[in-house]
Enzyme design. Sequence first.
Site, PDB file in Angstrom:
ATOM      1  N   ILE A  30      78.088 -54.169   7.070  1.00 60.45           N
ATOM      2  CA  ILE A  30      80.186 -53.818   7.902  1.00 60.45           C
ATOM      3  C   ILE A  30      79.824 -54.141   8.591  1.00 60.45           C
ATOM      4  O   ILE A  30      80.916 -54.180   9.153  1.00 60.45           O
ATOM      5  CB  ILE A  30      79.494 -52.082   7.411  1.00 60.45           C
ATOM      6  CG1 ILE A  30      80.978 -51.942   7.607  1.00 60.45           C
ATOM      7  CG2 ILE A  30      78.959 -51.600   8.996  1.00 60.45           C
ATOM      8  CD1 ILE A  30      81.175 -50.221   6.935  1.00 60.45           C
ATOM      9  N   HIS A  98      65.507 -52.216   4.297  1.00 66.94           N
ATOM     10  CA  HIS A  98      66.419 -52.888   3.688  1.00 66.94           C
ATOM     11  C   HIS A  98      65.923 -54.023   4.812  1.00 66.94           C
ATOM     12  O   HIS A  98      65.615 -53.987   5.405  1.00 66.94           O
ATOM     13  CB  HIS A  98      67.919 -52.908   4.533  1.00 66.94           C
ATOM     14  CG  HIS A  98      68.097 -52.374   5.664  1.00 66.94           C
ATOM     15  ND1 HIS A  98      67.812 -51.276   6.337  1.00 66.94           N
ATOM     16  CD2 HIS A  98      68.755 -52.950   7.521  1.00 66.94           C
ATOM     17  CE1 HIS A  98      67.903 -51.256   7.799  1.00 66.94           C
ATOM     18  NE2 HIS A  98      68.534 -51.708   7.637  1.00 66.94           N
ATOM     19  N   HIS A 100      67.393 -57.817   5.616  1.00 69.44           N
ATOM     20  CA  HIS A 100      68.591 -58.155   6.604  1.00 69.44           C
ATOM     21  C   HIS A 100      68.756 -60.137   6.390  1.00 69.44           C
ATOM     22  O   HIS A 100      67.473 -60.056   6.387  1.00 69.44           O
ATOM     23  CB  HIS A 100      68.651 -58.407   8.557  1.00 69.44           C
ATOM     24  CG  HIS A 100      69.458 -57.501   8.656  1.00 69.44           C
ATOM     25  ND1 HIS A 100      70.651 -56.361   8.921  1.00 69.44           N
ATOM     26  CD2 HIS A 100      68.156 -56.043   9.243  1.00 69.44           C
ATOM     27  CE1 HIS A 100      70.501 -55.531   9.932  1.00 69.44           C
ATOM     28  NE2 HIS A 100      68.755 -55.104   9.985  1.00 69.44           N
TER      29      HIS A 100
HETATM   30  P1  AMP Z   1      68.913 -51.740  11.338  1.00 70.04           P
HETATM   31  O1  AMP Z   1      70.217 -51.437  12.539  1.00 70.04           O
HETATM   32  O2  AMP Z   1      67.908 -52.689  11.427  1.00 70.04           O
HETATM   33  O3  AMP Z   1      68.447 -50.477  10.377  1.00 70.04           O
HETATM   34  O4  AMP Z   1      70.259 -52.626  10.345  1.00 70.04           O
HETATM   35  C1  AMP Z   1      71.552 -51.148   9.303  1.00 70.04           C
HETATM   36  C2  AMP Z   1      72.323 -51.781   9.189  1.00 70.04           C
HETATM   37  O5  AMP Z   1      72.788 -51.741   8.023  1.00 70.04           O
HETATM   38  C3  AMP Z   1      73.383 -52.297  10.542  1.00 70.04           C
HETATM   39  O6  AMP Z   1      73.080 -53.929  10.519  1.00 70.04           O
HETATM   40  C4  AMP Z   1      75.142 -51.665  10.130  1.00 70.04           C
HETATM   41  O7  AMP Z   1      75.637 -52.481  10.518  1.00 70.04           O
HETATM   42  C5  AMP Z   1      74.246 -51.775   8.784  1.00 70.04           C
HETATM   43  N1  AMP Z   1      75.038 -50.544   7.826  1.00 70.04           N
HETATM   44  C6  AMP Z   1      75.561 -49.353   8.438  1.00 70.04           C
HETATM   45  N2  AMP Z   1      76.186 -48.865   7.242  1.00 70.04           N
HETATM   46  C7  AMP Z   1      76.892 -49.446   6.199  1.00 70.04           C
HETATM   47  C8  AMP Z   1      77.196 -49.509   5.644  1.00 70.04           C
HETATM   48  N3  AMP Z   1      77.649 -48.194   5.154  1.00 70.04           N
HETATM   49  N4  AMP Z   1      77.640 -50.684   4.437  1.00 70.04           N
HETATM   50  C9  AMP Z   1      77.168 -51.631   5.161  1.00 70.04           C
HETATM   51  N5  AMP Z   1      76.123 -52.319   6.067  1.00 70.04           N
HETATM   52  C10 AMP Z   1      75.649 -50.887   6.601  1.00 70.04           C
END
Ligand code: AMP
Length: 112
Positions: A30, A98, A100
């Site tokens: 996002i 997840h 990236h």
């Molecule tokens: P992390 O900080 O490595 O846990 O990554 C979490 C990621 O999830 C961040 O890059 C956010 O931008 C992304 N994120 C959070 N909520 C959403 C969502 N609803 N849809 C897509 N990405 C998201």
Amino acid sequence: MECIFCKIAAGEIPVTPVYHDDEVLAIADINPQAPTHLLVMPVAHHANIAALSDAGDAALTAKLFAIAAKLGRERGANGFRLVMNTGDDGGQTVDHLHVHLLAGRAMGWPPG
Ligand code: AMP
Ligand code: ZN
């Protein structure tokens, strides 16, 4: 469970998946940090890679990386980066494992 990625995987929060099967889901981040920024995750909830390792699901781990690599090859003609932020010092903000996938520009090193 109040896990945003579980809700996305369950279809409770609508997204357009880049990839989806019974075990693995890939969505656009996002808040993209590169021209391509995808999140590749297991459908099942595992807090992070250490938790998945503890669960002993080597097949799921391998599949996660195989799909991330396939998507990376397709989107990063010149290369790509896979990142798994893990825990507080790792910068993890969503506690559902997840990967990236970043591509579309040259990445810097070291990461911040
Ligand atoms: P992390 O900080 O490595 O846990 O990554 C979490 C990621 O999830 C961040 O890059 C956010 O931008 C992304 N994120 C959070 N909520 C959403 C969502 N609803 N849809 C897509 N990405 C998201
Ligand atoms: Zn979850």
